[in-house]
Scaffold this motif. Structure first.
Motif, mmCIF file in Angstrom:
data_model
loop_
_atom_site.group_PDB
_atom_site.id
_atom_site.type_symbol
_atom_site.label_atom_id
_atom_site.label_comp_id
_atom_site.label_asym_id
_atom_site.label_seq_id
_atom_site.Cartn_x
_atom_site.Cartn_y
_atom_site.Cartn_z
ATOM 1 N N CYS B 39 0.812 -1.217 0.000
ATOM 2 C CA CYS B 39 0.000 0.000 0.000
ATOM 3 C C CYS B 39 0.847 1.271 0.000
ATOM 4 O O CYS B 39 0.421 2.295 -0.507
ATOM 5 C CB CYS B 39 -0.954 0.013 1.184
ATOM 6 N N CYS B 44 -1.270 -1.678 5.372
ATOM 7 C CA CYS B 44 -1.485 -3.105 5.130
ATOM 8 C C CYS B 44 -0.516 -4.028 5.843
ATOM 9 O O CYS B 44 -0.803 -5.209 6.015
ATOM 10 C CB CYS B 44 -1.457 -3.396 3.628
ATOM 11 N N CYS B 47 4.881 -4.776 4.440
ATOM 12 C CA CYS B 47 6.281 -4.337 4.450
ATOM 13 C C CYS B 47 6.908 -4.387 5.834
ATOM 14 O O CYS B 47 7.953 -3.791 6.060
ATOM 15 C CB CYS B 47 6.332 -2.895 3.942
ATOM 16 N N CYS B 59 7.556 0.837 4.548
ATOM 17 C CA CYS B 59 7.184 1.724 3.439
ATOM 18 C C CYS B 59 7.095 3.168 3.899
ATOM 19 O O CYS B 59 7.070 4.082 3.087
ATOM 20 C CB CYS B 59 5.844 1.303 2.832
HETATM 21 S S1 FES Z 1 2.018 -0.900 5.236
HETATM 22 FE FE1 FES Z 1 1.403 -1.450 3.227
HETATM 23 S S2 FES Z 1 3.264 -1.419 2.130
HETATM 24 FE FE2 FES Z 1 3.783 -0.649 4.066
#
Ligand code: FES
Ligand code: FES
Lengths: 718, 157
Positions: B39, B44, B47, B59
């Motif tokens: 995301c 999400c 990562c 991220c």
């Molecule tokens: S929390 Fe979704 S890519 Fe980092």
């Protein structure tokens, strides 16, 4: 039962001397033989061995199963291996599964007629094919051992990668016999096992064959890295149907790592050494968009249009008796309208594709779901032959239908970028989550209106359902798209007068199949409405359905099993309520009982879903249970939260902050029960998805007396 | 200005824009691709890596903010909790597509380090930042519990 059968499709044998690896035996079934296909034998030489075989035995005693279906989480690598390994009597711990290459003749889906994974058909179309492939190899191993040991074949048995001669106690592994077996003639008849002798098929648990997913080593498209590879991101129009009017890329071109800025039909592509550089440069592009005719498009206006159409006659999708007349003459008519929004698939891995133009054609690496389509679409861009497009099919980080794009879509975009760049370097096209969620290819919006008549005894005498929405298959306004009306036109309930109308509408948003396709909306409308009729008739929702399903024993069996396992009709804890639904899709039958609980603040928690499924022979019970649970979780998001709306041409839910999806704390407990069956196996990827939402909605009705008419029903869930 | 990073016990010095999120440095510069992009906005959990032992959304952490805090990715995870989880994930066929699972495992490993015997409510709360679109949540729950019980047996044995 286990008498020899003539192979339904011609086998061809592949013998290969692999450098340093001794001789390898591979057998493939020529899926195209029935229609005169003759090319495969000629291709199946030397190093193409592994590429053309369904079953390969290696001298080190490894069994390699080639899956013609791509693995996107649904467990097909495990399923394909189970079926072939069963007939081969393989040792599961020595079985590996690899992906087939793009080769639509050899690896076509026998139901769909081309290389494609979808429609919950993988197990159904491969069942006989993979059994025969395994059985043929086993037969050759037996023949080789019989010859070597000078004993009758009838005295030999097999077990766990071994041929055994009982009388003498001799044993040899498949690996040891592989060279000799490869010299044996190909059997033209094979003996398939009696199902009672199955050791792997139906076994409760087998470790999955899509490996590398617990240590970060599995390679997804996103992870492909070749020397000299560039990453591409594309600036797409902010509105549906927009185009580039002009672009000033001076600032972007001057940024670190940027190799090129290219106009492509879908927007402006930036190529850079790394993703982050490409993304920064995309932000620096100065683009003037021509927003076109859809600059004011809104889903609210579209919904109003759909609601109007829902009251008008459409195309006839089903017409038994005279529903209109009976409805007009009936005292008790129940009338309800249901609205369903656009939905993005939001697979965990956003769309992406690695492509390299080669002298002869193009090489691609990605989670290709429809390689036959993808080859054609890429070939068109370059003006080459589809067979010169070589796709290495990787694991997909989910798909739910999204990657099966007949129109090419992100794959075509990747090809346009490679063509515009001109040089033969690998290019990885990466869509951001926002690109992925706002691009379209959604489960379309639909409106259903259902009217039904009840007589004094509570019998349903007429049913009229009107389905309004886009044709996923792109059919014109005069042709019924069965994907719009599946689950409605084949209503299983015994009602003497049934009429189903269908309207194909027009929208600038590309429609697409979304896990369980038409059933995503039809099951909700039908199953909550039937529940409403049961209550209007003063009957128990299970008994009411059972009576109307008198001609559908498989529906009845799952309904009964789910009700029994959930304790339907028995007292529940204070504040807990049950709801039930049953639905057939992709020839699998699923019933679910939802247990919900109301919190002190009036909102609901979905406590548990009890699920019964009949998918014929249960090849991998554990995979079936996983697919039911996953399908249920996937289906609950649009019941509770998810929707795509468009205002002034712009999608409002670009990322998970606004496109809300189910999370751990919202996942109910899942209890799956499989109906024992000897019927041919059918799919499980999709059929679990559409049943949970109406079951939950019916439970909420039991709690509140309120019917849910529009999704998502966020107000009930916080 | 070069950036120095300690990842999975190794020190790397890289020429990279200091604003680059840690995720993309791991993936594109260090070829540690087990950590996934889902995301880009900390929604999400795909990562998730450990920064000085704490799970973070890589991220949304600029590489310049890492400093000398050690980074652990799925490739370098080797705690007892992590290994017990990995085993449970395989024993129960927890994963489906697998794309979210590095993040799930990294979050769950820290959960077990903090709470060796987590309740359903603990799991719900701690794991709700990690989306799984395949909805393997019920098996993740079961996997965490199995790992917890395996670790408890090990300790008492
Ligand atoms: S929390 Fe979704 S890519 Fe980092
Ligand atoms: S396993 Fe597919 S997203 Fe979690």
């Amino acid at each position: 039962m286990n008498s020899p059968v003539t192979l339904s499709r011609r086998l061809f044998l592949i013998r290969s001397a692999q450098a340093g690896a001794g001789l390898t035996l591979g057998v493939a079934l020529n899926a195209g033989a029935a229609d005169g296909y003759t090319g495969a034998t000629g291709k199946a030489v030397d190093d193409e061995l592994a590429a053309n075989a369904f079953v390969t035995l290696k001298p080190d005693n490894t069994v390699i199963i080639t899956s013609k279906h791509m693995e996107m989480g649904q467990g097909t690598f495990t399923g394909m291996a189970t079926i072939a390994a069963e007939e081969l009597d393989a040792d599961w711990s020595r079985v590996e599964t690899v992906s087939a290459p793009s080769d639509s003749d050899t690896y076509k889906n026998l139901i769909i007629g081309m290389q494609l994974t979808g429609g919950s058909t993988s197990i159904a179309n491969s069942w006989t094919q993979m059994r025969e492939a395994g059985a043929a190899v086993r037969q050759m191993l037996l023949a080789a051992a019989a010859k070597q040991w000078q004993v009758p074949v009838g005295e030999l048995t097999t077990d766990a990668n071994q041929v055994i001669h009982g009388p003498s106690g001799r044993k040899a592994t498949y690996g040891e016999l592989s060279t000799a077996a490869a010299a044996m003639p190909l059997p033209d008849k094979v003996t398939l096992k009696d199902p009672k002798d199955f050791k792997l098929v139906g076994k409760q648990f087998l470790p999955r064959k899509d490996v590398g997913k617990t240590d970060g080593s599995a390679t997804f498209t996103q992870d492909v890295r070749w020397p000299g590879m560039l990453t591409a991101v594309v600036a797409h129009p902010p509105v549906f149907g927009g185009t580039v009017k002009s672009v000033n890329a001076d600032r972007a071109r001057a940024m670190p790592g940027v190799k090129a800025v290219l106009e492509v039909p879908s927007g402006v592509a930036v190529l850079a050494d790394t993703f982050w550089q490409a993304l920064q440069a995309r932000k620096a592009l100065d683009i003037v968009w021509d927003e076109g005719e859809q600059a004011d498009f809104s889903t609210a206006a579209l919904l109003a249009q759909y609601r109007e159409l829902a009251g008008k006659p459409g195309l006839e999708a089903r017409n038994d008796g005279d529903a209109a007349k009976v409805l007009a003459e009936s005292e008790q008519v129940i009338d309800a309208e249901f609205a369903f929004p656009y939905l993005a698939h939001a697979a965990m891995e956003p769309m992406n594709c690695v492509i390299q133009r080669t002298d002869k054609g193009a090489d691609l690496w990605f989670g290709s779901q429809g390689p036959a389509w993808d080859q054609v679409n890429v070939a068109k861009v370059f003006g080459i032959k589809p067979e010169d497009v070589n796709i290495n099919i990787l694991y997909a980080g989910g798909s739910f239908g999204r990657r099966a794009t007949a129109d090419g879509n992100y794959v075509t975009e990747a090809a346009h970028i490679a063509r515009a760049y001109g040089q033969s370097v690998p290019i990885k096209l990466v869509w951001t989550r926002e690109d992925d969620n706002t691009e379209g290819h959604y489960r379309p919006m639909y409106v259903h209106r259902i009217r039904a008549a009840l007589d004094e005894a509570g019998n349903v005498t007429a049913w009229h359902q009107n389905v309004v929405g886009q044709s996923i298959r792109g059919l014109d306004e005069n042709t019924v798209d069965r994907t719009s009306v599946e689950g409605a036109a084949n209503l299983p309930y015994a009602i003497p007068n049934i009429r189903v109308d269908s309207h194909n509408t027009v929208s600038p948003v590309a429609p697409h199949w979304w896990r369980s396709v038409g059933s995503t909306h039809s099951a909700f409308a039908v199953e909550t409405f039937v529940d409403e009729l049961a209550h209007a008739a003063g009957k128990d929702p299970v008994e009411f359905r059972m009576a109307l399903l008198r001609d559908h024993p498989r529906h009845r069996a799952v309904l009964q099993l789910a009700a029994e396992k959930a304790g339907w009709g028995k007292p529940l804890p204070e504040g807990h309520f049950h709801g039930i639904a049953v639905h057939e899709s992709f020839s699998s039958y699923v019933a679910q009982v939802a247990e919900v609980a109301q919190n002190p603040d009036g909102k609901f928690r979905i406590v548990k879903i009890t699920c019964a499924v009949d998918c014929g022979v249960a090849v991998n019970p554990d995979v079936i249970k996983a697919q039911m649970a996953g399908g249920i979780g996937y289906g609950l998001s649009p019941l509770m939260f998810s929707e795509i709306t468009v205002e002034k041409g712009r999608v409002q839910e670009a990322n998970f902050d606004r496109y809300r999806v189910l999370r751990m704390n919202e996942m109910p407990a899942i209890d799956v029960h499989i109906v024992p069956s000897g019927e041919a196996p059918t799919g499980v990827g999709e059929p679990g998805t559409p049943v949970g939402p109406p079951a939950v909605a019916n439970a909420i009705f039991a709690a509140t007396g309120k019917r849910i008419r529009q999704l998502p029903a966020t107000e009930f869930f916080a | 200005m070069p950036v120095t990073l300690n990842v999975n016990g190794k020190t790397h010095t890289l020429e990279v824009d200091p604003q680059t999120p840690l995720l993309w440095v791991l993936r594109d510069h260090l070829q540690l691709t087990g950590t996934k992009y889902g995301c880009g906005i900390a929604q999400c959990g795909a990562c998730t890596v450990h920064l000085d032992g704490q799970p973070v959304r890589s991220c949304s952490v600029p590489v310049s903010a890492v400093g000398d805090q050690p980074v652990t990715t799925i490739e370098g995870a080797e705690s007892g909790e992590f290994q017990a989880l990995q085993k449970a994930w395989q024993d129960l066929n927890v994963y489906q597509c697998g794309y979210c699972q590095s993040g799930q495992l990294m979050s769950a490993a820290r959960l077990l380090a903090d709470k060796p015997d987590p309740s359903d409510a603990d799991i719900d709360q701690y794991m709700s930042g990690n989306i799984c679109r395949c909805a393997t949540y019920d098996r993740i729950r079961a996997g965490i519990k199995q790992a917890a019980s395996d670790l408890a047996t090990e300790v008492s044995a």
